[in-house]
Design an enzyme around this catalytic site. Structure first.
Site, PDB file in Angstrom:
ATOM      1  N   CYS A  39      66.565  -7.891  66.085  1.00 28.92           N
ATOM      2  CA  CYS A  39      66.328  -6.539  66.575  1.00 28.92           C
ATOM      3  C   CYS A  39      65.992  -6.636  68.063  1.00 28.92           C
ATOM      4  O   CYS A  39      65.779  -7.730  68.598  1.00 28.92           O
ATOM      5  CB  CYS A  39      65.194  -5.873  65.802  1.00 28.92           C
ATOM      6  SG  CYS A  39      63.575  -6.661  66.027  1.00 28.92           S
TER       7      CYS A  39
ATOM      8  N   HIS B 223      62.700  -8.533  69.036  1.00 24.08           N
ATOM      9  CA  HIS B 223      62.647  -9.981  68.838  1.00 24.08           C
ATOM     10  C   HIS B 223      63.813 -10.733  69.474  1.00 24.08           C
ATOM     11  O   HIS B 223      63.977 -11.929  69.237  1.00 24.08           O
ATOM     12  CB  HIS B 223      62.584 -10.290  67.338  1.00 24.08           C
ATOM     13  CG  HIS B 223      61.325  -9.823  66.693  1.00 24.08           C
ATOM     14  ND1 HIS B 223      61.302  -9.093  65.520  1.00 24.08           N
ATOM     15  CD2 HIS B 223      60.024  -9.956  67.078  1.00 24.08           C
ATOM     16  CE1 HIS B 223      60.049  -8.814  65.196  1.00 24.08           C
ATOM     17  NE2 HIS B 223      59.256  -9.325  66.126  1.00 24.08           N
TER      18      HIS B 223
ATOM     19  N   SER C  67      76.732  -9.158  60.740  1.00 24.23           N
ATOM     20  CA  SER C  67      76.688  -7.727  60.421  1.00 24.23           C
ATOM     21  C   SER C  67      77.852  -7.300  59.529  1.00 24.23           C
ATOM     22  O   SER C  67      77.979  -6.119  59.199  1.00 24.23           O
ATOM     23  CB  SER C  67      76.694  -6.896  61.712  1.00 24.23           C
ATOM     24  OG  SER C  67      77.861  -7.152  62.479  1.00 24.23           O
TER      25      SER C  67
ATOM     26  N   CYS D  57      61.156 -10.307  59.757  1.00 22.46           N
ATOM     27  CA  CYS D  57      61.148  -8.963  60.333  1.00 22.46           C
ATOM     28  C   CYS D  57      61.951  -8.007  59.451  1.00 22.46           C
ATOM     29  O   CYS D  57      61.420  -7.042  58.924  1.00 22.46           O
ATOM     30  CB  CYS D  57      61.718  -8.991  61.751  1.00 22.46           C
ATOM     31  SG  CYS D  57      61.967  -7.347  62.475  1.00 22.46           S
TER      32      CYS D  57
ATOM     33  N   ASP E 250      90.763 -10.428  65.009  1.00 20.38           N
ATOM     34  CA  ASP E 250      89.370 -10.813  64.780  1.00 20.38           C
ATOM     35  C   ASP E 250      88.811 -11.525  66.010  1.00 20.38           C
ATOM     36  O   ASP E 250      89.562 -12.080  66.811  1.00 20.38           O
ATOM     37  CB  ASP E 250      89.269 -11.736  63.561  1.00 20.38           C
ATOM     38  CG  ASP E 250      87.836 -11.876  63.063  1.00 20.38           C
ATOM     39  OD1 ASP E 250      87.097 -10.868  63.095  1.00 20.38           O
ATOM     40  OD2 ASP E 250      87.456 -12.982  62.645  1.00 20.38           O
ATOM     41  N   GLU E 251      87.489 -11.494  66.164  1.00 16.04           N
ATOM     42  CA  GLU E 251      86.806 -12.094  67.315  1.00 16.04           C
ATOM     43  C   GLU E 251      87.467 -11.626  68.611  1.00 16.04           C
ATOM     44  O   GLU E 251      87.734 -12.398  69.534  1.00 16.04           O
ATOM     45  CB  GLU E 251      86.826 -13.623  67.215  1.00 16.04           C
ATOM     46  CG  GLU E 251      86.143 -14.182  65.984  1.00 16.04           C
ATOM     47  CD  GLU E 251      84.636 -13.931  65.952  1.00 16.04           C
ATOM     48  OE1 GLU E 251      84.082 -13.441  66.963  1.00 16.04           O
ATOM     49  OE2 GLU E 251      84.009 -14.216  64.913  1.00 16.04           O
TER      50      GLU E 251
ATOM     51  N   CYS F  26      67.335  -8.248  61.008  1.00 17.60           N
ATOM     52  CA  CYS F  26      66.674  -9.166  61.933  1.00 17.60           C
ATOM     53  C   CYS F  26      66.131 -10.376  61.181  1.00 17.60           C
ATOM     54  O   CYS F  26      65.399 -10.241  60.199  1.00 17.60           O
ATOM     55  CB  CYS F  26      65.549  -8.453  62.671  1.00 17.60           C
ATOM     56  SG  CYS F  26      64.688  -9.510  63.868  1.00 17.60           S
TER      57      CYS F  26
END
Length: 214
Positions: free
Chosen positions: A203, A206, A23, A165, A99-100, A156
């Site tokens: 999503c 799914h 993302s 998708c 981060d993470e 997705c």
């Protein structure tokens, strides 16, 4: 630790970038902290958990790479971050990026609060949900205590005979040998650590988890 007040990094603010895999969380983190390189006398530091061994230097999936100094800290001992930063003896520390952040244990909450009290801006990025679709570690607490939370979405990646998708994805799908991971599988498993394992953005429709209790 002496701290300089730079308006450009908004001293003392706590910010979180959260979302599923792919993302753009790390890319946003880098974009947020890189401007400090252009501030005279200012300094930023990136903290990464030792468990994340995917790349030697912080780099997003899109190839964006940071030039800011990086320090690895054991995720089981986040309190060490304070002593590590003090050991730098850097009077112009303006921002700490983590981060993470979902991998760190609960002691990180106190660390973040202490840095904020010292007027050091803290910017974090991490998965808000684990592969089960449940809150990942301390992410819920970090988001609740933050001044600003940015929720990111991926596309997705689910594919069927009808094609991809492509809808906004809020979940991270763990696949083992091409099949959804079982609900009781370990939470922490880094992408690329096992050849048969991979992650996809999905999503809600799914996103599949075998063995989920009713």
């Amino acid at each position: 630790m002496v701290v300089s007040n730079y308006d450009a990094v908004r001293p003392g603010r706590i910010e979180v970038y959260a979302g599923p895999v792919k993302s753009g969380k790390t890319r946003e983190l880098i974009s947020r902290i890189e401007p400090i390189n252009y501030l005279a006398g200012a300094m930023g530091v990136i903290i990464r958990p030792e468990v994340d061994t995917r790349t030697e230097n912080l780099m997003s999936r899109y190839g964006t790479q940071s030039k800011i100094r990086e320090i690895r800290v054991c995720e089981r001992n986040p309190e060490k971050i304070i002593s590590v930063l003090e050991g730098l003896k850097e009077p112009q520390l303006g921002v700490v990026a983590i981060d993470e952040v979902q991998f760190f244990e609960k002691g990180l909450l106190r660390v973040v609060q202490e840095l904020s009290r010292q007027e050091i801006n803290v910017v974090m990025a991490g998965l808000n949900l684990d592969f089960k679709g449940e809150t990942f570690g301390i992410m819920g607490d970090l988001m609740a205590m933050s001044d600003e939370v940015t929720i990111l979405r991926a596309c997705c990646e689910y594919t069927s005979v009808r094609g991809n998708c492509g809808r906004p994805a809020s979940r991270s799908q763990r696949l083992i040998n091409g099949k959804p991971a079982h609900y009781n599988a370990p939470i922490i498993s880094i992408d690329g650590s096992k050849q048969e394992e991979k992650y996809e953005a999905r999503c809600l429709e799914h996103h599949l988890v075998h063995g989920r209790p009713d």
